[in-house]
Design an enzyme around this catalytic site. Structure first.
Site, short mmCIF file in Angstrom:
data_model
loop_
_atom_site.label_atom_id
_atom_site.label_comp_id
_atom_site.label_asym_id
_atom_site.label_seq_id
_atom_site.Cartn_x
_atom_site.Cartn_y
_atom_site.Cartn_z
N GLU A 298 47.15 -5.67 48.85
CA GLU A 298 48.51 -5.32 49.13
C GLU A 298 48.52 -4.69 50.24
O GLU A 298 48.63 -4.67 51.39
CB GLU A 298 49.16 -4.68 48.49
N ASN A 299 46.66 -3.56 50.52
CA ASN A 299 46.41 -3.23 51.43
C ASN A 299 46.10 -3.96 52.98
O ASN A 299 45.52 -4.11 53.84
CB ASN A 299 45.56 -2.24 51.57
N ASP B 115 43.57 7.94 48.06
CA ASP B 115 44.72 7.95 48.59
C ASP B 115 44.98 9.53 49.64
O ASP B 115 44.82 10.45 48.97
CB ASP B 115 45.74 7.76 47.60
C1 FPP Z 1 44.47 5.44 51.01
O1 FPP Z 1 45.17 6.38 52.59
C2 FPP Z 1 43.28 5.02 51.51
C3 FPP Z 1 43.06 3.97 52.21
C4 FPP Z 1 43.66 2.16 52.48
C5 FPP Z 1 41.86 3.84 52.67
C6 FPP Z 1 40.30 4.09 52.29
C7 FPP Z 1 39.34 3.66 52.74
C8 FPP Z 1 38.43 4.61 52.39
C9 FPP Z 1 38.54 6.12 51.78
C10 FPP Z 1 37.35 4.66 53.62
C11 FPP Z 1 36.46 3.60 53.34
C12 FPP Z 1 36.57 2.01 53.79
C13 FPP Z 1 36.18 0.93 53.33
C14 FPP Z 1 36.67 -0.18 54.01
C15 FPP Z 1 35.26 0.93 51.81
P1 FPP Z 1 46.35 5.98 53.29
O2 FPP Z 1 45.76 5.23 54.34
O3 FPP Z 1 47.64 5.24 52.54
O4 FPP Z 1 46.96 7.13 53.21
P2 FPP Z 1 48.20 8.36 53.24
O5 FPP Z 1 49.33 7.15 51.94
O6 FPP Z 1 48.39 9.64 53.53
O7 FPP Z 1 49.10 7.15 55.05
#
Ligand code: FPP
Length: 231
Positions: A65-66, A18
């Site tokens: 959910e994402n 995250d």
């Molecule tokens: C959470 O950060 C991260 C994600 C929802 C995506 C994670 C993806 C990767 C590490 C890249 C690899 C991708 C795939 C499809 C294999 P957030 O976007 O919720 O961050 P925030 O909470 O700071 O907004």
């Protein structure tokens, strides 16, 4: 669960990755730049974790959910996947690491499903470790699918039989569950499987979660006393 130096090493590490969005925001960059940085870090970490002596690593890339995020962000994530996946499957193959993808494939674009199937088949004979990538995965959905399968079988199942019906059925339960990016919750990740996992939360945003940060988490795990509810 002990390496050459006698240090306790988790057999299975699960990571909730995250903080990509906040990493980008801090740099006045678009969220997609955070995901790209996260992808690069994920690749580095996937190598380091097996070098530490861990046998199984499950990475939470995208929850069920994402998948309700804006289409533009999702398209960006899938484009990254298309761009990085083939070369990295090759790297896993060279290191004898088996790739598994868990989650509901019906929720993913068909070409992504195709790439996943190819990657899994190509690395299927890996013996050094298993990397499970959770994409379109939800812990509740996983449990519900297992319950429905048990119902279809028409008889009561044991705890072991139920565990085997889950998406992670052929893997041991995670010993250590790490969440980066400051939030203190499990967010529908491995709900059944994490019943006795040691939890490790860090404020470090995922793109900054270096190999050293992973070493710190493993060291912290080494200091935990696991009792499984016993004395
Ligand atoms: C959470 O950060 C991260 C994600 C929802 C995506 C994670 C993806 C990767 C590490 C890249 C690899 C991708 C795939 C499809 C294999 P957030 O976007 O919720 O961050 P925030 O909470 O700071 O907004």
């Amino acid at each position: 669960m002990a390496d050459k130096k006698g240090e306790k090493i988790p057999r299975h590490i699960a990571i909730i990755m995250d903080g990509n969005g906040r990493w980008a925001k801090k740099r006045l960059l678009p969220r997609g730049a955070g995901h790209r940085a996260g992808m690069n870090r994920m690749i580095g970490l996937a190598e380091h974790v097996f070098d530490c002596g861990v046998s199984y690593c499950t990475l939470f890339a995208l929850s069920t959910e994402n998948l309700s995020r804006p289409q533009e962000e999702l398209e960006g994530l899938f484009s990254l996947f298309r761009e990085y996946f083939p070369a990295n499957t090759e790297r896993l193959k060279k290191k004898s690491i088996r790739l598994r993808v868990i989650g509901d494939r019906a929720l993913l674009p068909p070409d992504i499903v195709g790439l996943i199937a190819e990657g899994e088949a190509y690395t299927a004979d890996g013996t050094r470790g298993t990397l499970a990538l959770a994409i379109g995965y939800g812990g509740r959905q996983d449990i519900l699918a297992a319950v429905n399968e048990a119902v279809r079988r028409g008889r009561e199942v044991t705890m072991e039989e139920f565990s085997a019906l889950l998406a992670t059925g052929d893997m041991p339960e995670p010993d250590l569950l790490i969440r980066t990016g400051k939030e203190l919750r499990i967010s529908n990740f491995l709900l059944w499987q994490a019943a006795y996992s040691e939890l490790y939360f860090t404020d470090v945003l995922f793109p900054d979660f270096s190999d050293k940060e992973l070493d710190k988490a493993i060291e912290a795990f080494g200091r935990r006393e696991r009792r499984y509810g016993k004395l």
